[in-house]
Motif scaffolding. Structure first.
Motif, PDB file in Angstrom:
ATOM      1  N   GLY A   1      -1.604  14.809  13.682  1.00 37.27           N
ATOM      2  CA  GLY A   1      -1.212  15.941  14.531  1.00 37.27           C
ATOM      3  C   GLY A   1      -1.946  15.916  15.866  1.00 37.27           C
ATOM      4  O   GLY A   1      -2.833  15.083  16.106  1.00 37.27           O
ATOM      5  N   ILE A   2      -1.563  16.815  16.739  1.00 40.88           N
ATOM      6  CA  ILE A   2      -2.157  16.863  18.074  1.00 40.88           C
ATOM      7  C   ILE A   2      -3.243  17.940  18.100  1.00 40.88           C
ATOM      8  O   ILE A   2      -3.021  19.063  17.641  1.00 40.88           O
ATOM      9  N   ALA A   3      -4.350  17.592  18.642  1.00 41.55           N
ATOM     10  CA  ALA A   3      -5.479  18.536  18.682  1.00 41.55           C
ATOM     11  C   ALA A   3      -5.176  19.668  19.666  1.00 41.55           C
ATOM     12  O   ALA A   3      -4.656  19.433  20.753  1.00 41.55           O
ATOM     13  N   ALA A   5      -7.034  21.223  21.616  1.00 34.16           N
ATOM     14  CA  ALA A   5      -7.748  21.017  22.877  1.00 34.16           C
ATOM     15  C   ALA A   5      -6.859  20.321  23.917  1.00 34.16           C
ATOM     16  O   ALA A   5      -6.916  20.614  25.106  1.00 34.16           O
ATOM     17  N   VAL A   6      -6.035  19.408  23.463  1.00 33.97           N
ATOM     18  CA  VAL A   6      -5.172  18.654  24.368  1.00 33.97           C
ATOM     19  C   VAL A   6      -4.171  19.588  25.049  1.00 33.97           C
ATOM     20  O   VAL A   6      -3.942  19.530  26.244  1.00 33.97           O
ATOM     21  N   GLN A   9      -5.911  21.910  27.661  1.00 34.19           N
ATOM     22  CA  GLN A   9      -6.388  21.137  28.799  1.00 34.19           C
ATOM     23  C   GLN A   9      -5.259  20.813  29.789  1.00 34.19           C
ATOM     24  O   GLN A   9      -5.477  20.770  30.991  1.00 34.19           O
ATOM     25  N   ALA A  40      10.124  17.627  31.360  1.00 32.13           N
ATOM     26  CA  ALA A  40      10.507  16.765  30.229  1.00 32.13           C
ATOM     27  C   ALA A  40       9.489  15.647  30.017  1.00 32.13           C
ATOM     28  O   ALA A  40       9.090  15.355  28.886  1.00 32.13           O
ATOM     29  N   MET A  41       9.042  15.043  31.110  1.00 32.00           N
ATOM     30  CA  MET A  41       8.109  13.917  30.987  1.00 32.00           C
ATOM     31  C   MET A  41       6.745  14.353  30.489  1.00 32.00           C
ATOM     32  O   MET A  41       6.033  13.578  29.856  1.00 32.00           O
ATOM     33  N   SER A  42       6.375  15.592  30.793  1.00 34.27           N
ATOM     34  CA  SER A  42       5.045  16.077  30.387  1.00 34.27           C
ATOM     35  C   SER A  42       5.125  16.834  29.069  1.00 34.27           C
ATOM     36  O   SER A  42       4.123  17.419  28.633  1.00 34.27           O
ATOM     37  N   GLY A  43       6.280  16.866  28.441  1.00 37.28           N
ATOM     38  CA  GLY A  43       6.416  17.617  27.194  1.00 37.28           C
ATOM     39  C   GLY A  43       6.122  19.097  27.378  1.00 37.28           C
ATOM     40  O   GLY A  43       5.564  19.747  26.498  1.00 37.28           O
ATOM     41  N   LYS A  45       4.005  20.424  29.380  1.00 36.06           N
ATOM     42  CA  LYS A  45       2.613  20.725  29.752  1.00 36.06           C
ATOM     43  C   LYS A  45       2.440  20.888  31.259  1.00 36.06           C
ATOM     44  O   LYS A  45       1.407  21.326  31.727  1.00 36.06           O
ATOM     45  N   GLU A 240      -1.721  10.290  35.603  1.00 33.83           N
ATOM     46  CA  GLU A 240      -0.429  10.333  34.902  1.00 33.83           C
ATOM     47  C   GLU A 240       0.513  11.333  35.580  1.00 33.83           C
ATOM     48  O   GLU A 240       1.675  11.038  35.819  1.00 33.83           O
TER      49      GLU A 240
END
Lengths: 341, 341
Positions: A1-3, A5-6, A9, A40-43, A45, A240
């Protein structure tokens, strides 16, 4: 899974101020393509909310908005800001400048982007090409233009920098916002008005009150739209996200021109079907306009050192491009345009 | 900090097989632009290694390579594969087809991409437009072509699908790999050869042995390069990476055309300076080639249902595009090309 914190951030929220109304799905759509691609590219974020002209600031306030950080990004036609400095026009379109492909070539693979970024740095702006309309039409005229003499005293609604040339050939340029042009033309307050091309123009209904539709729009053979980004906001992005912004702008750049090219033919057919009289500008008017433009550029070379530097590069590129395009590109197009397809 | 699980999860390595040699920095460079953009946007978590023709598989083996999953992605000119099915040419260039901007418009904002993806699905391929050369030159001829009669029996090195038209107008198409053309032309084994345009052609030195350089390359008015991706590999990507692939391809698409446009004028000038005789194809040859092409397409409509479906859409789009481009775009270009700049 994804933390978790990510997630925390990475959340970035920007606001984009467009110089265009939502009704221009072509050109306003370019900003939406850009923002959607970044999302879309950053999901999700990196979120950019897109605001039409007037929503956060006036259409012509967006350079100030980006410069002082009120918004992180704008989507605009740089030539609107020639009043601040004529060099803004060089990053978009000047009379008898480059066509759409040539503008893109100068920006990406000539010195265009480098030179314009040097200039925009004075305004805390870093730019990315993000759209082009292609060669625009010359606009709507209540009366037929038979020769250069018909320009004398003509009240012509024309956007920005090109007005400087219209003055020199005897016309009276009028700066009127898009929403007020129809009424001015109907009442006869103005004699003619240019806007964009068949698809955008049709929406404003000019054909009902000014039957002569002229070409080519020699003052904008390939005007480029840009995303203007506040330099500090851009510098704060990760490597990125910088790359994502660049590619999203390229995607907007290619799809906006494609959209204009795809929708203009049908609109032109409908306009001509409704009785519009399609006419080329008289040759003497073209020649006089070209001469007046070159004189204007010479004067600016002496007055504005940034113009002198950038225009020298652009005009050399223009000469070389036209030398090349006149053979195989023009030969192919001319043959195809002469066929019954 | 970033959880290690995220890193492990995200590492993707693809191999890209190009149909081009590294020496063609323009066209091979498109694959590099694509891969570099993917790497930058993913922060190195999505790596695509780029391999020149012959390194992993032959130039013309890349469709098989993607279809059977030997590589995840190829960068190629789809018309090379017209022997498998003529429809591959429709996704790239056909004689008297669309120019560069029109091809892009058909793909992105017409039905082009949708129709081609339906077709490529038979090969387990999903495609993204990733470059265009612009209208190519008509090639290098040892003797002057004064009329249609000079095509009779002419041994002409010409790539792929266009050979079918050359045959119909009396020529003898020859399929010779790039590296062997010079020798064949020097020895007189062939009478003429087409390659790309001034910048790429100059590298191969044809001007030394075939002084007549003809235009336009009516068989490729705007050939599109594509990235061909194995459908299963694409489906396995996250939504973010799918969007990254799409935008990276768009970036390659816009920069490759820009690069060609930026470098061709200088090469043409040098070639003409070295004594090359630049000539338009004779009008009767243009007309006969056009007629032969339309006859070929009629026949294919009856034989190949996919061709029939896709060509119907492309030819309608082509008619509308030429109707529109002949006015303001051509008017602007023609005026500019006639000026002393």
């Amino acid at each position: 899974g994804i933390a978790p914190a990510v997630h925390a951030q990475a959340a970035i929220r920007w606001r984009l101020a467009s110089s265009f109304p939502k009704s221009l799905d072509t050109i306003f759509g370019g900003a939406e393509t850009f923002a959607n691609a970044v999302r879309a590219m950053s999901g999700g974020k990196f979120e950019i909310s897109v605001h039409a002209a007037g929503e956060l600031m006036p259409a012509f306030g967006v350079v100030d908005g980006v410069q002082n950080g009120t918004v992180e990004v704008a989507h605009t036609a740089p030539y609107y800001f020639f009043g601040k400095d004529e060099c803004f026009a060089l990053g978009c379109a000047i009379p008898f400048g480059l066509n759409s492909r040539q503008t893109t070539a100068w920006m990406y693979e000539g010195n265009g982007l480098k030179l314009m970024r040097e200039f925009y740095a004075k305004y805390n702006i870093i730019n990315f090409p993000a759209g082009n309309t292609g060669a625009q039409m010359g606009g709507w005229f209540r009366k037929e233009m038979k020769s250069m003499a018909d320009m004398k005293g003509l009240k012509f609604r024309i956007g920005g920098f090109a007005g400087k040339v219209i003055e020199r050939i005897g016309g009276i340029p009028q700066n009127i916002p898009g929403g007020e042009i129809y009424q001015a033309l109907e009442k006869g307050t103005i004699d003619a008005a240019e806007w964009v091309g068949p698809y955008d123009d049709q929406k404003l209904g000019f054909n009902k009150i000014a039957p002569y539709y002229y070409y080519p729009g020699w003052w904008e053979g390939g005007p480029q739209l840009d995303v203007f980004i506040n330099q500090k906001a851009f510098d704060a992005l990760s490597a990125e996200n910088k790359a994502i912004v660049q590619a999203a702008a390229a995607q907007a750049h290619v799809t906006m021109q494609a959209r204009y090219d795809a929708v203009n033919p049908g609109a032109l057919k409908q306009l001509v079907g409704s009785g519009v009289k399609l006419r080329p500008f008289p040759q003497d008017m073209m020649n006089a306009s070209f001469k007046a433009s070159m004189e204007l550029y010479s004067e600016l070379n002496g007055k504005n050192p940034s113009w002198n530097k950038i225009y020298a590069d652009l005009s050399k590129f223009r000469a070389e491009q036209n030398l090349w395009f006149r053979f195989t590109e023009a030969g192919f197009d001319r043959f195809m345009q002469a066929q019954k397809l």
